[in-house]
Design a protein around this motif. Structure first.
Motif, PDB file in Angstrom:
ATOM      1  N   PHE A 299       0.856  -1.184   0.000  1.00  0.00           N
ATOM      2  CA  PHE A 299       0.000   0.000   0.000  1.00  0.00           C
ATOM      3  C   PHE A 299       0.888   1.228   0.000  1.00  0.00           C
ATOM      4  O   PHE A 299       1.734   1.390   0.890  1.00  0.00           O
ATOM      5  CB  PHE A 299      -0.923   0.010   1.207  1.00  0.00           C
ATOM      6  N   ASP A 307      -3.524   7.373  -3.701  1.00  0.00           N
ATOM      7  CA  ASP A 307      -2.921   6.202  -3.081  1.00  0.00           C
ATOM      8  C   ASP A 307      -3.001   4.999  -4.025  1.00  0.00           C
ATOM      9  O   ASP A 307      -3.902   4.893  -4.857  1.00  0.00           O
ATOM     10  CB  ASP A 307      -3.630   5.865  -1.768  1.00  0.00           C
ATOM     11  N   ARG A 309      -2.712   0.618  -4.317  1.00  0.00           N
ATOM     12  CA  ARG A 309      -2.684  -0.711  -3.699  1.00  0.00           C
ATOM     13  C   ARG A 309      -2.226  -1.714  -4.744  1.00  0.00           C
ATOM     14  O   ARG A 309      -2.763  -1.732  -5.854  1.00  0.00           O
ATOM     15  CB  ARG A 309      -4.068  -1.082  -3.162  1.00  0.00           C
TER      16      ARG A 309
END
Length: 319
Positions: A299, A307, A309
């Motif tokens: 992550f 962001d 992942r």
């Protein structure tokens, strides 16, 4: 023991200790000193066979084991010879990776890859091909490299590759690294240097730190990372990780990293730097005698950005 250097048993023991400490040249000197006085000393012969096997000198290892068998038909020596004859030197790795950007219109990233390697007298040699997509563009990357022990206490690796497409992948890159293992129980200092040439500009990466084997399957790694960007601001970061491997072959890994990317030359703003923190974890295991697998998750928390992942799944087979 050191007060009786001419005693054959003592010299053989000194050779074994040197080999355990990762000092094959010193171990060889002890074994050869014994064999110079007694060419039929079985422990020195098998010790030389073990050294040759570690160095991937299969013919020399077989010759020393056969000489030892001619002195004494030992089950242990026969087992060593059988293991040598059945040793698998080739390995193929393959897997998939993927990344997603939650709450964003940015397209997902993915890739598939295959790597073939072979253990040789010069070290472990590999070739790799990866096909992936980022930012709606697909790139193919090729890589070739070699790693191994090149001197007592020193191991290293060097590899290079690139992409004929170079939409987002580097046009070419090269990396070299060296690690020093001074004594058993001590941390091993490591240095790695990499240059990657992208279409907009090149990037130099320097990683300095250490690896340490704590024993009982525990190990750790730490790196300080410095990057120099052409027409950009230099940045610094770090990487920490902790590993555990059990007797069954199952293992896990956790870690975190902090990094920054200089965006000068790619944006209209001066001194534009993208900072992020990455948290990662993985598990791995074996399937039978010749297969293995691993699964990793990470992550990336981007300061003021989107962001990411990511996951990866891979398998290997020895033959």
């Amino acid at each position: 023991a050191w007060e009786n250097p001419r005693d054959d048993d003592v010299r053989v023991l000194q050779g074994r200790v040197a080999n355990w400490q990762g000092k094959p040249d010193e171990a060889e000197a002890h074994y050869r000193a014994v064999l110079a006085r007694n060419p039929r000393q079985i422990d020195a012969l098998t010790g030389m066979g073990d050294l040759a096997r570690t160095r991937r000198q299969r013919a020399e290892a077989e010759d020393f084991y056969q000489q030892a068998l001619a002195v004494e038909d030992s089950p242990d020596t026969r087992k060593k010879l059988e293991e040598l004859e059945n040793e698998k030197l080739m390995r193929v790795d393959f897997g998939v990776t993927g990344s997603t950007f939650a709450g964003s219109e940015r397209s997902d990233w993915w890739s598939v890859w295959t790597q073939v390697s072979r253990v040789t007298a010069f070290g472990n040699v590999w070739g790799r091909i990866e096909q992936g997509e980022r930012f709606d563009d697909q790139d193919t990357q090729l890589e070739f490299g070699i790693e191994g022990v090149f001197a007592d206490d020193f191991s290293g690796r060097i590899f290079a590759g690139g992409s004929p497409d170079a939409n987002w992948a580097p046009e070419w890159y090269a990396e070299g690294g060296v690690r020093w293992t001074p004594e058993a129980g001590w941390p091993s200092p490591a240095l790695e240097v990499r240059h990657a040439q992208y279409v907009p500009r090149g990037v130099w990466t320097f990683r300095l730190g250490f690896d340490h084997d704590f024993g009982n399957g525990w190990s750790g790694s730490a790196r300080w990372v410095h990057q120099d960007f052409e027409d950009g601001e230099p940045t610094d970061g770090w990487i920490l990780s902790l590993d555990k491997v059990y007797d069954s072959g199952f293992g896990w890994r956790i870690g975190m990293a902090s990094g920054a990317e200089s965006l000068d030359g790619q944006t209209l703003e001066d001194d534009d730097i993208l900072r992020s923190q990455t948290y990662f974890a993985g598990i791995r295991g074996i399937i039978g005698d010749d297969w293995g697998w691993r699964f990793d998750f990470e992550f990336e928390d981007v300061d003021g950005g989107i962001d990411r992942r990511g996951v990866s799944l891979g398998f290997y087979h020895r033959f």
